[in-house]
Scaffold this active site. Structure first.
Site, mmCIF file in Angstrom:
data_model
loop_
_atom_site.group_PDB
_atom_site.id
_atom_site.type_symbol
_atom_site.label_atom_id
_atom_site.label_comp_id
_atom_site.label_asym_id
_atom_site.label_seq_id
_atom_site.Cartn_x
_atom_site.Cartn_y
_atom_site.Cartn_z
ATOM 1 N N GLY A 1 -23.200 -20.129 61.771
ATOM 2 C CA GLY A 1 -21.829 -20.600 61.620
ATOM 3 C C GLY A 1 -21.279 -21.188 62.912
ATOM 4 O O GLY A 1 -20.838 -22.330 62.935
ATOM 5 N N ASP A 2 -21.334 -20.411 63.991
ATOM 6 C CA ASP A 2 -20.797 -20.894 65.265
ATOM 7 C C ASP A 2 -21.803 -20.713 66.390
ATOM 8 O O ASP A 2 -21.433 -20.493 67.530
ATOM 9 C CB ASP A 2 -19.471 -20.188 65.577
ATOM 10 C CG ASP A 2 -19.639 -18.664 65.626
ATOM 11 O OD1 ASP A 2 -20.761 -18.178 65.322
ATOM 12 O OD2 ASP A 2 -18.660 -17.970 65.959
ATOM 13 N N GLU A 3 -23.095 -20.778 66.023
ATOM 14 C CA GLU A 3 -24.149 -20.620 67.033
ATOM 15 C C GLU A 3 -24.931 -21.921 67.164
ATOM 16 O O GLU A 3 -25.318 -22.521 66.157
ATOM 17 C CB GLU A 3 -25.107 -19.501 66.627
ATOM 18 C CG GLU A 3 -24.468 -18.121 66.621
ATOM 19 C CD GLU A 3 -25.371 -17.118 65.912
ATOM 20 O OE1 GLU A 3 -26.597 -17.160 66.139
ATOM 21 O OE2 GLU A 3 -24.841 -16.321 65.123
#
Lengths: 198, 356
Positions: free
Chosen positions: B252-254
């Site tokens: 997701g936010d990596e």
């Protein structure tokens, strides 16, 4: 059904009646709007749906649509040439129709044309019996025979007589100057694909 | 003719016109080597003049199985396949055979075209009527033409399939939202880089990048805002890396970066620092500023004698958590696994020490 058959229908509808009609027929038949691959096989049901959709979109009986398809096929030069290899005149062409499915198989082994058997009932009367297979082939052959009569310059009446036969009455073998046929293949500028209908 | 030949039984008399229909490319050559009659197709081939009355060896060159210099030697060719050509005009290759005629009438040759028949048909403008009804040459021409059409269709189909394949491959390796590489592409690239580095390549740096405060954006402004921020992040990552680097979104936010050909710590650190600084600038979403940051973990291939993708990921992950623990918004250099860190150098130790 072989992709060549579906592709023929597609090219016929698109080139004769325009892209818009093709798109609406393809959508009604749940067929790929972008078209068929000539060298792949498709479910027979798609072909049946296409014919049905074309019938209602054009408001013509099924046999008339398919006869027009046959005439259209002969207007496709590479296919016309292949048909002309069968004989030097219309009678020789008619008498060699028994060989036509084998000729087609030489080109495309799994094309799946029905067997054909031609009988001369008189010097100018022929009956072509179409063997078991998709019933749509018979009117397509009728269209092809009609167009090939023109091509050879012959004047003939071609009729669908019963469930399995086509009757050809040759009224005049040399009615007009036929179209030219040069045994040598036309020189190609570039190696183009057969394009569509074959 | 040799004397002592037994007379032929059931000898059939046939006129040369009928013979021409049966064998449109026949030649009747007298014992003295003159052409006495020729089939109509052969006559068409020799547009330069009438064949009849000419010397056979003046108009034809017999090449195989061996050159024929004199008609006296023709008997040696009897029954064999002979290869010959016209002496004048297009060098149309021909094949044929020769048989003696009874009663000292000379020799009968029957010729045909070889495999180059298409060319002969073109050059001599031959038609269906120039071939005997039993001859399969016309079928050969049909096959040649139909083969070309089918091959053309197949070639076109192949080209379309290849494009579709490339397209599918690109999609399989791309993160749909950001257009960055995905996990699969990253795994492929990292395995390749590890392989190269282990074989004496220049080496590379691996950077894991976790966004900070991203969840808050998503939670307060919604997914659309989150997606917008992710797209902006992707743009920044692209700006701050080279074309040859791999920039992947793996969660997701990596995000994960492979900096190729830049094994120096200071380069990797500088790239990570610049990215974090840029990410910390508020990202505008419909007039609302979204504030995020990122924590990064850096690993250098040169810290391992044999870099292993899993090991590198695990060390970079650990460094990323170290960065988060140290207050976020910073980059930390990961340590090589115990026993492999001998060549990691003092700089690494300093960075790790500085981060903790």
């Amino acid at each position: 059904m072989h992709g060549l058959v579906n592709r023929s229908l597609q090219t016929f509808l698109r080139d004769t009646y325009g892209t818009a009609l093709w798109v609406s027929v393809a959508e009604a038949a749940a067929a790929p709007v972008s078209g068929f691959e000539a060298m792949l096989s498709y479910d027979d049901a798609v072909t049946d749906r296409l014919i049905e959709a074309a019938e209602s979109a054009l408001g013509k009986p099924r046999d008339a649509v398919l006869e027009d398809l046959g005439m259209f096929l002969v207007s496709f030069e590479p296919l016309r040439r292949l048909l002309r290899f069968s004989g030097v005149d219309y009678v020789a062409f008619l008498l060699s129709l028994d060989e036509l499915p084998d000729r087609a198989r030489l080109a495309v082994a799994d094309i799946g044309l029905p067997d054909l058997k031609v009988d001369a009932e008189g010097p100018a009367e022929f009956v072509l019996t179409v063997g078991p297979g998709h019933p749509g082939f018979r009117p397509v052959f009728a269209g092809i025979l009609r167009a090939m009569a023109d091509d050879f310059g012959a004047f003939a009446l071609v009729d669908l007589v019963d469930e399995a036969a086509i009757r050809i009455d040759l009224l005049e073998a040399r009615f007009a100057e036929g179209r030219a046929f040069d045994l040598a293949a036309p020189q190609r500028k570039t190696a183009t694909a057969a394009g569509g209908a074959a | 003719m040799k004397s002592g030949r037994t007379p032929v039984k059931d000898a059939a008399l046939v006129g040369s016109d009928a013979l021409g229909h049966l064998m449109p490319m026949f030649l009747w050559v007298t014992p003295t080597g003159l052409i006495r009659a020729a089939g109509p197709t052969l006559a068409k081939l020799c547009a330069g003049g009438d064949l009849v009355g000419k010397r056979f060896l003046d108009r034809f060159v017999v090449e195989k199985p061996h050159p024929l210099e004199s008609m006296a030697d023709v008997q040696a060719l009897q029954g064999q396949r002979i290869l010959l050509r016209l002496k004048e005009g297009p060098e149309t290759p021909l094949r044929g055979q020769v048989q003696p005629l009874d009663g000292g009438q000379g020799w009968l040759l029957n010729l045909s075209f070889g495999i180059a028949v298409s060319q002969a048909v073109r050059e001599h403008r031959l038609t269906n009527a120039d071939f005997a009804p039993t001859d399969l040459t016309v079928e050969l021409l049909y096959l040649t033409e139909v083969k070309e059409a089918v091959m053309g269709e197949l070639a076109a189909l192949n080209a379309r399939l290849r494009l579709a394949h490339q397209d599918a491959e690109t999609r399989a390796l791309t993160d749909a939202l950001t257009g960055l590489a995905n996990r699969r592409a990253l795994d492929r690239d990292l395995a390749r880089e590890c392989h190269l580095a282990a074989r004496g390549g220049v080496g590379f740096a691996l950077i894991h990048l976790d966004l900070d405060y991203f969840k808050a954006v998503n939670d307060t402004l919604g997914h659309a805002a989150g997606d917008h921020v992710l797209a902006e992040v992707a743009a920044i990552l692209r700006q701050e890396t080279r074309q040859s680097d791999t920039v992947a979104r793996v969660g997701g936010d990596e995000f994960v970066l492979i900096l190729r050909g830049r094994p120096e710590l200071r380069d990797a650190q500088a790239v990570a620092d610049r990215i974090i600084r840029k990410l910390e600038r508020p990202i505008d979403y419909d007039g609302t500023p979204c504030r995020i940051s990122a924590s990064a973990g850096i690993c250098l291939s040169s810290a391992y004698s044999v870099p292993d993708p899993e090991q590198l990921h695990s060390d970079a992950d650990e460094a990323t958590y170290a960065a988060k623990r140290a207050g976020r918004g910073r980059a930390v250099v990961g340590m090589a696994a115990p026993g492999l860190g001998a060549d990691s150098g003092p700089e690494v130790a300093k960075w790790v020490a500085g981060a903790r």
